[in-house]
Design an enzyme around this catalytic site. Structure first.
Site, PDB file in Angstrom:
ATOM      1  CE1 TYR A 284      44.298  41.465  38.996  1.00  0.00           C
ATOM      2  CE2 TYR A 284      44.346  39.302  37.949  1.00  0.00           C
ATOM      3  CZ  TYR A 284      44.970  40.495  38.265  1.00  0.00           C
ATOM      4  OH  TYR A 284      46.268  40.710  37.864  1.00  0.00           O
TER       5      TYR A 284
ATOM      6  CG  ASP B 240      37.883  38.373  32.685  1.00  0.00           C
ATOM      7  OD1 ASP B 240      38.353  37.393  32.055  1.00  0.00           O
ATOM      8  OD2 ASP B 240      38.556  39.066  33.465  1.00  0.00           O
TER       9      ASP B 240
ATOM     10  CE  LYS C 126      44.442  32.850  35.487  1.00  0.00           C
ATOM     11  NZ  LYS C 126      43.613  33.964  35.891  1.00  0.00           N
TER      12      LYS C 126
HETATM   13  C1  PLP Z   1      43.974  35.496  35.689  1.00  0.00           C
HETATM   14  C2  PLP Z   1      42.890  36.414  35.271  1.00  0.00           C
HETATM   15  C3  PLP Z   1      43.134  37.552  34.489  1.00  0.00           C
HETATM   16  C4  PLP Z   1      44.522  37.996  34.153  1.00  0.00           C
HETATM   17  O1  PLP Z   1      45.193  37.079  33.372  1.00  0.00           O
HETATM   18  P1  PLP Z   1      46.818  37.170  33.292  1.00  0.00           P
HETATM   19  O2  PLP Z   1      47.165  36.108  32.305  1.00  0.00           O
HETATM   20  O3  PLP Z   1      47.298  36.910  34.677  1.00  0.00           O
HETATM   21  O4  PLP Z   1      47.156  38.522  32.831  1.00  0.00           O
HETATM   22  C5  PLP Z   1      42.060  38.284  34.041  1.00  0.00           C
HETATM   23  N1  PLP Z   1      40.808  37.945  34.364  1.00  0.00           N
HETATM   24  C6  PLP Z   1      40.520  36.866  35.131  1.00  0.00           C
HETATM   25  C7  PLP Z   1      39.101  36.539  35.438  1.00  0.00           C
HETATM   26  C8  PLP Z   1      41.553  36.079  35.631  1.00  0.00           C
HETATM   27  O5  PLP Z   1      41.284  35.045  36.421  1.00  0.00           O
END
Ligand code: PLP
Length: 428
Positions: free
Chosen positions: A144, A238, A266
């Site tokens: 994701y 990511d 995060k």
């Molecule tokens: C949470 C997450 C996102 C998206 O971040 P948001 O702040 O919710 O837009 C993208 N990549 C990874 C790996 C994530 O865990």
């Protein structure tokens, strides 16, 4: 357990907010119940509005690595608030947070801050396309990367939970450049490069946390690096979830393969909305205003958020608690495995730093297809029972759990007690 107030609040919320929530994973739909409304957090614990207390392994889906209401983060944030809430002009704290992060991610020269992980990955891909002058991207099933159009293809987490790999409202024209590959399977990546000579980048979660916790094999990441170099494509890690969650030690295998672009989010906002992406100067200097790749944000680098992030990163670097975190996470997962084994329940577990994950499955999980083998029905029951026993786990089998700084052996032992009780209750 009395959750009357949460139930009433959710009924009201459903009339005001689609599905009653502002992000679908919070809805508890996947575990067929309704969400708890949270009133406060303190260290490892959160309290719902009916005053039930839980050990919190969700931690705002990752950010709260120091535990809730950490006093140092609180102080920095309140201090910043007193100077107003934002200017849309440069502030010193942006330099400070940039330096702290770039010291850990030393491959990169510069970093740009945004307000969410979604923005970070979306911008990273624009950067890769602008740099390579190519259009296609490779993403992995079950990874994701936020909810931007091109990346909402076979995304894990909420999207997987709801069995809608893609989304309505995303034109096929917007996703036709997104090629899908299988996590931990280099031949599926080779096939993409055979199918297209227009690949700008590969984007991957090096430790996938959105199909449950599924770490990439180190050899696989190394192979991705090679295949990118051979084809003049960029490699994007990511690390919105795993960044500052797994390790900050450059000798750690987590850092064994060097990507071209890293996205963060995060933890680096300490609970406030922050994302970021970084790269070597020759790549990231192509961004506007110096270069021709446009990217912007009214609230990017907001001083309150930067201060919360800075206080968090500064403290976590001083503590360097990742050994302790993984010891606790391993103790928790090993204890869980033993309990599961005693009750003849198939369980797969993973730990990376402060991240842990478990699957009710007899077989090892290496990619998204493997997650079909897990018993989601059992997870729903388990999630419910754990709440009854005072443990707040993510409300989907496709999520990861987190250890935070205020947790200790006692937290783990208490949780193992709750696991034992929960499994027994389900088996009755
Ligand atoms: C949470 C997450 C996102 C998206 O971040 P948001 O702040 O919710 O837009 C993208 N990549 C990874 C790996 C994530 O865990």
């Amino acid at each position: 357990m009395n959750i009357k107030k949460s139930e009433i609040a959710f009924e009201e919320a459903k009339n005001l907010i689609p599905g009653g929530v502002n992000s679908p994973v919070r809805s508890f739909n996947a575990v067929k119940s309704s969400p708890l409304f949270i009133s406060k957090g303190e260290g490892s614990f959160i309290y719902d509005i009916d005053d039930n207390k839980y050990i919190d392994y969700v931690q705002s889906w990752g950010p709260m690595i120091l535990g809730h209401s950490d006093k140092d983060v609180e102080k920095a944030t309140i201090g910043a608030i007193k100077n107003s809430f934002g200017f849309g002009a440069p502030t010193l704290i942006e330099n400070e947070l940039a330096k702290e992060i770039l010291e850990v991610y030393s491959f990169a020269d510069k970093i740009r801050f945004v307000s969410s992980g979604t923005e970070a990955t979306m911008s990273a891909i624009r950067l890769a396309r602008g740099y390579t002058h190519k259009n296609d991207i490779i993403k992995f099933k079950g990874c994701y990367h936020g909810h931007s159009d091109a990346l909402l293809v076979e995304a894990g987490s909420g999207a997987a939970t709801f069995g809608k790999p893609s989304s309505l409202g995303v034109p096929e024209d917007f996703t036709k450049h997104t090629l899908l590959a299988e996590y931990n399977d280099i031949s599926s990546v080779q096939k993409c490069f055979e199918d297209s000579d227009d690949i700008a980048c590969i984007i991957i979660e090096p430790v996938a946390g959105n199909m449950g916790l599924v770490p990439a094999d180190l050899e696989f990441l190394k192979n991705l690096r090679e295949i990118c170099d051979k084809n003049n494509a960029l490699l994007i890690f990511d690390e919105v979830m795993s960044g500052f969650r797994v390790s900050i030690d450059k000798e750690n295998p987590y850092f064994a393969t060097t990507p071209d672009i890293v996205t963060l989010g995060k933890v680096i906002g300490g609970g406030l909305p922050v994302g970021a992406f970084m790269a070597k100067a020759n790549i990231i200097n192509l961004l506007s205003p110096d270069g021709g790749i446009y990217q912007a944000g009214t609230l990017s680098g907001n001083p309150i958020a930067m201060n919360a992030g800075y206080a968090t990163i500064k403290k976590i670097k001083e503590l360097n608690p990742y050994e302790r975190f993984s010891t606790l996470a391993n103790k928790l997962m090993d204890g869980f495995s033993e309990i599961a084994n005693n009750h003849n329940i198939g369980l797969q577990t993973n730990v990376r730093g402060s991240m842990f994950g478990f699957f009710f499955s007899d077989e090892e999980i290496k990619n998204f297809n493997d997650t079909n083998k897990m018993d989601k029905e059992f997870f729903s029951k388990f999630h419910y029972e754990m709440l009854q026993n005072g443990v707040y786990l993510a409300c989907s089998a496709y999520e990861s759990g987190f250890i935070c700084n205020t947790m200790n052996e006692e937290t783990v032992n208490e949780t193992l007690g709750a696991i034992e009780k929960s499994i027994k209750a389900i088996k009755l």
